[in-house]
Motif scaffolding. Structure first.
Motif, mmCIF file in Angstrom:
data_model
loop_
_atom_site.group_PDB
_atom_site.id
_atom_site.type_symbol
_atom_site.label_atom_id
_atom_site.label_comp_id
_atom_site.label_asym_id
_atom_site.label_seq_id
_atom_site.Cartn_x
_atom_site.Cartn_y
_atom_site.Cartn_z
ATOM 1 N N SER A 360 60.829 17.661 37.279
ATOM 2 C CA SER A 360 60.532 17.124 35.950
ATOM 3 C C SER A 360 61.530 16.043 35.548
ATOM 4 C CB SER A 360 60.518 18.245 34.909
ATOM 5 O OG SER A 360 61.803 18.830 34.781
ATOM 6 N N THR A 363 59.334 13.239 36.984
ATOM 7 C CA THR A 363 57.999 13.052 36.408
ATOM 8 C C THR A 363 58.063 12.656 34.935
ATOM 9 O OG1 THR A 363 57.842 15.440 35.940
ATOM 10 C CG2 THR A 363 56.904 14.655 38.014
ATOM 11 N N ALA A 368 56.564 7.020 35.594
ATOM 12 C CA ALA A 368 55.869 8.094 36.314
ATOM 13 C C ALA A 368 54.383 8.143 35.968
ATOM 14 C CB ALA A 368 56.530 9.440 36.015
ATOM 15 N N ASN A 369 54.064 8.000 34.694
ATOM 16 C CA ASN A 369 52.654 8.087 34.294
ATOM 17 C C ASN A 369 51.834 6.936 34.869
ATOM 18 O OD1 ASN A 369 53.044 10.452 32.879
ATOM 19 N ND2 ASN A 369 53.304 9.441 30.900
ATOM 20 N N ALA A 372 51.127 7.867 38.440
ATOM 21 C CA ALA A 372 50.118 8.935 38.478
ATOM 22 C C ALA A 372 48.742 8.381 38.140
ATOM 23 C CB ALA A 372 50.503 10.048 37.508
ATOM 24 N N ALA A 380 51.816 12.164 34.909
ATOM 25 C CA ALA A 380 52.604 12.781 35.976
ATOM 26 C C ALA A 380 52.935 14.245 35.717
ATOM 27 C CB ALA A 380 53.886 11.972 36.198
ATOM 28 N N SER A 384 51.621 17.207 38.285
ATOM 29 C CA SER A 384 52.544 18.065 39.027
ATOM 30 C C SER A 384 52.376 19.529 38.631
ATOM 31 C CB SER A 384 53.987 17.622 38.792
ATOM 32 O OG SER A 384 54.317 17.644 37.422
ATOM 33 N N LEU A 464 56.261 11.504 43.914
ATOM 34 C CA LEU A 464 57.673 11.785 43.675
ATOM 35 C C LEU A 464 58.573 10.824 44.447
ATOM 36 C CD1 LEU A 464 57.646 15.705 43.753
ATOM 37 C CD2 LEU A 464 57.967 14.239 41.738
#
Length: 624
Positions: A360, A363, A368-369, A372, A380, A384, A464
């Motif tokens: 985390s 993420t 990160a988003n 994703a 994200a 996950s 990741l």
């Protein structure tokens, strides 16, 4: 004790934006500038020399340059290549009476030795330390209007000798001590105080600096600013000490300095981490992207692979940093980001299989988003969490499907029998999945479910890795060993050292195949292009071969080729020997590399007249 804050300095940066305003806050007696070469530390120091003056209690501001011994080189070395054995050791002098008027402005040792000639109290203070610690004594004298500095050894019956014959480290130390003991100085700025000093001398110097560092309004105290590449000049035991470190990344961005009042720095975990930070953690303060690993075995393996594959981890701005256990990852990652670093993590498989606490940290990153979303997921954290929950449920409900295979993994073999076996099952199942081929997956019960979760896990791992979080898919570092015992539970560093030694004899392709997860993590952290001397030499090869191909004929001689090349390219043409050869009624230009310094494969080049030299050179040098 109160110190001036928010000192704004204007630095002339060679860019289109011209002069840039940068702010530095002074929180304690010592402020330390850290950053790689070329990050603007010296420019910042010079700007501070002016900006800090109003806060020096009307005392002098002393700036000491990194090249402070420069004026002595004409007496200590063959500075022009024509001295032979006639080095002028005994002629060394440190200025004249007139230069004493500028001793505080002089940025070299001339100013500090000038101080010793004017201040017998400072001279006595230094003499006592030189006698007791280094068995030396120093003498300052005027000779024909020039300042001379001599030394003698107190532990033997020897004559005085010129300071130019003394060790560089002792000269550096003496000069800096003169500056920091000088009570006429309210602020002293020292660029690279570690120059020529071995670690023990660096430690001694720092302790002497700490004795005088403080508010200039107090007797004998002064503000001290250090620019250093040495961990010996960095003490990091509390948030307040961290706030006195200024992190420089490059000349075009503002330096980073933390506010000690930020709530994040008042957490118990951060405080505990700072209190136990050791030499390895301090090294990470000097890099841009520390590679965080779990322990010494991981560090040994990463260092060996980096060296073997010439990934230049440290030179590229990274540092392999063991954090001693995966539980420390979140707090170390948080600290590194707060001080402007970009931490990369390489963790064991249990960093993913046990819970989402560690991943985390990645993420939750702003980018990160977006990553994703490009993969077809809403965000994200949700991606996950869904993969983790579905994997955990599948293992918990269907362990028997894969038990004959997964139970062979070290996570299961060395499980703690007194702890929850669910954790060991998830760890072993993950590692078996990552290593299993599709035919093996097809043979287990509920094969479609296991294949599906493996695909989703691989997608999660891929996301990741784009964020700088690398999970060892086979388990722990020991699971990758090709030469040492993979199930070893004891003497782990010894096993890692044996494996690391064996790696040095492997081909790079074999390393990529056997240690791929580790290699990817190191490459991401170093973020450096591979050094390829073939690329560096390609342009000059093309420049020389193209006109040579145009002029060659069956009667062209080597002397003609050499003369033509020399006329066009000067000394660069001496890198190559050019000749011709005839084969099957075709004429070829033969290019031999005339040096053993450059590491380039593919020579000698043979290029047929009429062929495209660009295509041929790229092909022979394995360039695209």
């Amino acid at each position: 004790m109160e110190f001036p804050t928010n000192i704004q300095v204007n630095i002339n940066v060679s860019s289109l934006s011209g002069v840039e305003a940068k702010e530095i806050s002074v929180h304690s007696g010592i402020t330390t500038l850290l950053g790689p070469n070329g990050s603007g530390k010296t420019q910042l120091m010079r700007a501070l020399k002016q900006a800090i003056s109003p806060h020096s209690s009307a005392k002098k501001v002393r700036y000491i340059s990194a090249g402070r011994l420069g004026p002595l080189e004409t007496y200590r070395s063959n500075y022009d290549g024509q001295r032979g054995g006639r080095i002028r050791f005994d002629d060394a002098q440190y200025g004249n009476k007139m230069s004493l008027n500028y001793r505080h402005e002089n940025e070299t040792v001339l100013g500090d030795f000038g101080t010793l000639s004017e201040r017998p109290d400072i001279l006595i203070k230094i003499q006592e330390r030189l006698k007791k610690l280094f068995k030396r004594n120093i003498f300052i004298e005027w000779d024909g209007g020039h300042l001379r500095v001599n030394f003698t050894r107190v532990d033997s019956d020897t004559n005085n000798y010129s300071s130019s014959r003394e060790a560089s480290g002792l000269l550096h130390l003496t000069a800096i001590l003169a500056a920091i003991y000088d009570d006429e100085v309210g602020a002293v700025l020292i660029d690279e105080p570690e120059v020529s000093l071995h670690p023990q001398l660096q430690s001694f110097l720092l302790q002497e600096i700490k004795k005088v560092a403080g508010n200039p309004e107090e007797d004998g105290k002064k503000l001290v600013v250090l620019s250093t590449h040495s961990t010996e000049f960095v003490e990091l035991n509390s948030v307040d000490e961290l706030a006195s470190i200024v992190f420089c990344n490059d000349v075009f961005t503002a330096p980073i300095q933390i506010d000690p009042q930020l709530p994040e720095f008042r957490s118990r975990k951060i405080q505990a981490l700072l209190s136990r930070i050791g030499q390895e953690h301090k090294l990470a303060l000097f890099c841009h992207s520390p590679l965080l690993v779990e322990g010494p075995s991981d560090q040994i393996m990463c260092s060996s692979i980096s060296r073997k594959m010439s990934l230049n981890t440290e030179a590229a701005g990274s540092q392999i940093l063991p954090v001693t256990g995966k539980g420390q990852f979140p707090v170390v990652i948080k600290l590194m980001r707060l001080i402007g670093k970009n931490p990369v993590m390489m963790g064991d498989a249990d960093a993913l299989t046990d819970n989402l606490d560690i991943i985390s940290s990645f993420t939750s990153l702003p980018q990160a988003n977006s990553i994703a979303s490009e993969m077809g997921h809403r965000d994200a954290p949700t991606f996950s969490r869904n993969v983790y929950n579905d994997f955990s449920n599948l293992v918990d409900s269907n362990w028997s499907d894969i038990e004959p295979f997964a139970s062979l993994h070290s996570y299961w073999v060395h499980r703690d029998l007194e702890r929850d076996e669910i954790i060991a099952k998830r760890r072993a199942a993950f590692c078996w999945l990552m290593g299993a081929e599709q035919p093996q997956l097809n043979d287990v019960t509920n094969s479609q479910d296991w294949s599906s979760i493996k695909t989703r896990l691989l997608m999660l791992l891929g996301m990741l890795e784009k964020l700088g979080c690398f999970i060892l898919r086979l388990g722990t570092i020991e699971s990758y060993y090709q030469y040492s015992d993979q199930l070893t539970a004891d003497e782990k560093p010894n096993a890692a050292s044996h494996e690391a030694t064996s790696i040095l004899s492997m081909e790079t392709s074999a390393i990529e195949n056997s240690y791929g997860d580790i290699v990817r993590a190191i490459r991401y952290a170093s973020n450096a292009e591979e050094i390829n001397e073939a690329e560096a030499i390609r342009e000059i090869v093309l420049a020389i071969t193209t006109p040579a191909l145009a002029m060659i004929s069956p009667s062209t001689t080597e002397a003609e080729l050499k003369s033509s090349s020399r006329n066009m390219f000067g000394a660069k043409s001496d890198l190559f020997n050019l000749s011709t050869k005839i084969e099957n009624n075709e004429i070829y230009l033969v290019v031999e590399l005339n040096t053993n310094i450059l590491e380039v494969e593919g020579f000698p080049l043979e290029i047929r007249k009429g062929d495209n030299p660009i295509d041929e050179v790229n092909r022979r040098l394995n360039l695209t």
